[in-house]
Design a protein around this motif. Structure first.
Motif, PDB file in Angstrom:
ATOM      1  N   ASN A   1       0.824  -1.212   0.000  1.00 51.09           N
ATOM      2  CA  ASN A   1       0.000   0.000   0.000  1.00 51.09           C
ATOM      3  C   ASN A   1       0.864   1.271   0.000  1.00 51.09           C
ATOM      4  O   ASN A   1       0.684   2.169   0.810  1.00 51.09           O
ATOM      5  N   GLY A   2       1.813   1.306  -0.941  1.00 50.17           N
ATOM      6  CA  GLY A   2       2.770   2.409  -0.970  1.00 50.17           C
ATOM      7  C   GLY A   2       2.666   3.304  -2.182  1.00 50.17           C
ATOM      8  O   GLY A   2       3.652   3.941  -2.574  1.00 50.17           O
ATOM      9  N   VAL A   3       1.483   3.371  -2.782  1.00 42.17           N
ATOM     10  CA  VAL A   3       1.347   4.100  -4.042  1.00 42.17           C
ATOM     11  C   VAL A   3       1.681   5.584  -3.895  1.00 42.17           C
ATOM     12  O   VAL A   3       2.142   6.220  -4.855  1.00 42.17           O
ATOM     13  N   LYS A   4       1.492   6.152  -2.722  1.00 44.45           N
ATOM     14  CA  LYS A   4       1.666   7.594  -2.530  1.00 44.45           C
ATOM     15  C   LYS A   4       3.073   8.066  -2.864  1.00 44.45           C
ATOM     16  O   LYS A   4       3.260   9.143  -3.439  1.00 44.45           O
ATOM     17  N   TYR A   5       4.089   7.266  -2.506  1.00 47.60           N
ATOM     18  CA  TYR A   5       5.470   7.716  -2.684  1.00 47.60           C
ATOM     19  C   TYR A   5       6.268   6.860  -3.667  1.00 47.60           C
ATOM     20  O   TYR A   5       7.471   7.054  -3.818  1.00 47.60           O
ATOM     21  N   ILE A   6       5.621   5.898  -4.329  1.00 43.71           N
ATOM     22  CA  ILE A   6       6.378   4.919  -5.115  1.00 43.71           C
ATOM     23  C   ILE A   6       7.065   5.545  -6.322  1.00 43.71           C
ATOM     24  O   ILE A   6       8.134   5.096  -6.744  1.00 43.71           O
ATOM     25  N   ASP A   7       6.479   6.597  -6.896  1.00 44.74           N
ATOM     26  CA  ASP A   7       7.108   7.222  -8.070  1.00 44.74           C
ATOM     27  C   ASP A   7       8.477   7.800  -7.724  1.00 44.74           C
ATOM     28  O   ASP A   7       9.463   7.558  -8.443  1.00 44.74           O
ATOM     29  N   GLU A   8       8.543   8.569  -6.641  1.00 46.37           N
ATOM     30  CA  GLU A   8       9.824   9.164  -6.242  1.00 46.37           C
ATOM     31  C   GLU A   8      10.853   8.078  -5.956  1.00 46.37           C
ATOM     32  O   GLU A   8      12.030   8.205  -6.333  1.00 46.37           O
ATOM     33  N   GLN A   9      10.416   7.011  -5.304  1.00 45.04           N
ATOM     34  CA  GLN A   9      11.337   5.919  -4.984  1.00 45.04           C
ATOM     35  C   GLN A   9      11.861   5.248  -6.245  1.00 45.04           C
ATOM     36  O   GLN A   9      13.061   5.069  -6.425  1.00 45.04           O
ATOM     37  N   MET A  10      10.961   4.862  -7.130  1.00 43.91           N
ATOM     38  CA  MET A  10      11.364   4.145  -8.335  1.00 43.91           C
ATOM     39  C   MET A  10      12.274   4.996  -9.218  1.00 43.91           C
ATOM     40  O   MET A  10      13.257   4.491  -9.773  1.00 43.91           O
ATOM     41  N   GLU A  11      11.959   6.277  -9.348  1.00 45.20           N
ATOM     42  CA  GLU A  11      12.799   7.148 -10.182  1.00 45.20           C
ATOM     43  C   GLU A  11      14.210   7.245  -9.604  1.00 45.20           C
ATOM     44  O   GLU A  11      15.203   7.299 -10.346  1.00 45.20           O
ATOM     45  N   SER A  12      14.319   7.264  -8.278  1.00 49.31           N
ATOM     46  CA  SER A  12      15.645   7.348  -7.661  1.00 49.31           C
ATOM     47  C   SER A  12      16.426   6.050  -7.834  1.00 49.31           C
ATOM     48  O   SER A  12      17.659   6.066  -7.927  1.00 49.31           O
ATOM     49  N   LEU A  13      15.736   4.924  -7.897  1.00 49.64           N
ATOM     50  CA  LEU A  13      16.417   3.646  -8.116  1.00 49.64           C
ATOM     51  C   LEU A  13      16.917   3.540  -9.555  1.00 49.64           C
ATOM     52  O   LEU A  13      18.033   3.082  -9.812  1.00 49.64           O
ATOM     53  N   LEU A  14      16.087   3.969 -10.477  1.00 48.09           N
ATOM     54  CA  LEU A  14      16.465   3.898 -11.889  1.00 48.09           C
ATOM     55  C   LEU A  14      17.557   4.904 -12.244  1.00 48.09           C
ATOM     56  O   LEU A  14      18.217   4.764 -13.269  1.00 48.09           O
ATOM     57  N   ALA A  15      17.765   5.902 -11.379  1.00 52.28           N
ATOM     58  CA  ALA A  15      18.759   6.956 -11.645  1.00 52.28           C
ATOM     59  C   ALA A  15      20.109   6.674 -10.999  1.00 52.28           C
ATOM     60  O   ALA A  15      20.969   7.566 -10.961  1.00 52.28           O
ATOM     61  N   GLN A  16      20.326   5.467 -10.501  1.00 52.69           N
ATOM     62  CA  GLN A  16      21.598   5.152  -9.854  1.00 52.69           C
ATOM     63  C   GLN A  16      22.757   5.239 -10.846  1.00 52.69           C
ATOM     64  O   GLN A  16      22.688   4.701 -11.953  1.00 52.69           O
ATOM     65  N   HIS A  17      23.822   5.910 -10.418  1.00 52.59           N
ATOM     66  CA  HIS A  17      24.983   6.151 -11.268  1.00 52.59           C
ATOM     67  C   HIS A  17      25.940   4.956 -11.286  1.00 52.59           C
ATOM     68  O   HIS A  17      26.143   4.298 -10.272  1.00 52.59           O
ATOM     69  N   GLU A  18      26.533   4.677 -12.432  1.00 56.93           N
ATOM     70  CA  GLU A  18      27.728   3.842 -12.586  1.00 56.93           C
ATOM     71  C   GLU A  18      27.554   2.393 -12.150  1.00 56.93           C
ATOM     72  O   GLU A  18      28.536   1.686 -11.922  1.00 56.93           O
ATOM     73  N   VAL A  19      26.318   1.929 -12.022  1.00 52.26           N
ATOM     74  CA  VAL A  19      26.059   0.518 -11.754  1.00 52.26           C
ATOM     75  C   VAL A  19      24.924   0.054 -12.664  1.00 52.26           C
ATOM     76  O   VAL A  19      24.128   0.869 -13.146  1.00 52.26           O
ATOM     77  N   ASP A  20      24.856  -1.240 -12.885  1.00 55.08           N
ATOM     78  CA  ASP A  20      23.780  -1.839 -13.674  1.00 55.08           C
ATOM     79  C   ASP A  20      22.772  -2.423 -12.693  1.00 55.08           C
ATOM     80  O   ASP A  20      23.067  -3.408 -12.011  1.00 55.08           O
ATOM     81  N   VAL A  21      21.602  -1.802 -12.567  1.00 60.71           N
ATOM     82  CA  VAL A  21      20.631  -2.236 -11.560  1.00 60.71           C
ATOM     83  C   VAL A  21      19.557  -3.138 -12.158  1.00 60.71           C
ATOM     84  O   VAL A  21      19.129  -2.960 -13.297  1.00 60.71           O
TER      85      VAL A  21
END
Length: 311
Positions: A14-34
């Protein structure tokens, strides 16, 4: 030079309220293949729909598992079971935080400086923020005492959403998850206990995530007064029923007895056995026990609840 492959294990509920900010920050990780493996723990809001939209947009990076409600401990351990041993590093993630872009590469760089044939775990301080990401306080600060089994048995200094594990740690813990998780206080406490007993914990005092505080997860920041801090400290120690620390210690001992050193075995046995002795002997043991908490006041409370048989 090839980028390190890092698996991010995210549990949602039940985390829809903040999931966009979280996911965007995960996809924006530098210099690693996530690679992001998400297990939803039976959400009833729009979380799963939102996650599936991300998965459709990033077919090569995101996998969503729709699971039944197991609770946070069970959900993270189930994530470990369903994650393959094909990555260079493994990290845990909560649903409502925001990661700094350099979080994973900083962790990877520090882990690569250590010997790779023992269990290793990176963790860091967090920048506590309010619901709108305004800074509150940095927590936890750099522990003054060693991050050893003797600390991990009675206290957690490593926040799960900051943890990054090497493959040995991941494989060994995944291969020995207890069948009954009722005595595990929290997944991150169990992992900290394991790595501190058999390997090395790396603590980074530079906050690498924005740790969102809201109703349901407020830990108390620097704005607390002295009286409120003590009230919350005592409430944490006495909440959840008696013998939580000792029950987890017993489960850990039974799970890994053959791998513990003779000294570690003796010390855990003494910790457990003295609880059944007279209050005089409990006082004597508590005054000189090898187990400790980082803060002096917390250490005094630990000795008190031991004597009162509340650990």
């Amino acid at each position: 030079m090839n980028k390190s492959k890092v698996c991010i294990m995210l549990s949602t509920y039940n985390g829809v309220k903040y999931i966009d900010e979280q996911m965007e920050s995960l996809l924006a990780q530098h210099e690693v293949d996530v690679q992001i493996i998400i297990r939803d723990d039976g959400s009833s809001d729009g979380t799963v729909q939102k996650l599936n939209e991300y998965a459709q947009s990033h077919l090569d990076k995101i996998r969503v598992i729709e699971g039944e409600n197991l609770g946070v401990i069970g959900s993270f351990f189930e994530l470990m079971r369903q994650t393959e041993l094909v990555y260079d590093y493994y990290s845990f993630c909560d649903q409502d935080d925001v990661w700094k872009p350099e979080k994973l590469i900083r962790a990877v760089t520090k882990l690569q400086l250590r010997q790779s044939n023992i269990p290793l775990m990176y963790c860091s301080s967090t920048q506590m923020v309010d619901q709108d990401l305004n800074n509150l306080d940095v927590w936890p600060t750099l522990p003054p005492k060693p991050l050893s089994m003797y600390n991990a048995m009675v206290e957690n200094c490593c926040v799960g959403c900051t943890m990054v594990l090497n493959p040995i740690t991941f494989e060994q813990i995944r291969g020995s998850i207890p069948s009954d998780l009722k005595q595990v206080i929290m997944h991150d406490r169990w992992i900290y206990l394991y790595v501190s007993a058999f390997g090395e914990v790396i603590f980074d005092e530079e906050p690498m995530i924005l740790y969102r505080q809201h109703q349901g997860n407020v830990l108390g920041g620097g704005s607390e007064g002295w009286l409120m801090k003590w009230k919350n400290r005592l409430k944490r120690f006495f909440s959840g029923g008696s013998f939580r620390l000792s029950k987890q210690a017993f489960l850990f001992f039974e799970t890994y007895r053959e791998y513990l050193s003779a000294q570690q075995q003796r010390d855990i046995r003494h910790f457990l056995n003295h609880l059944d002795r007279s209050w005089v002997k409990r006082i004597s043991y508590a005054s000189k026990m090898p187990f400790y908490r980082q803060a002096s006041l917390d250490n005094l409370v630990l000795k008190l609840i031991y004597v009162l048989k509340k650990v």
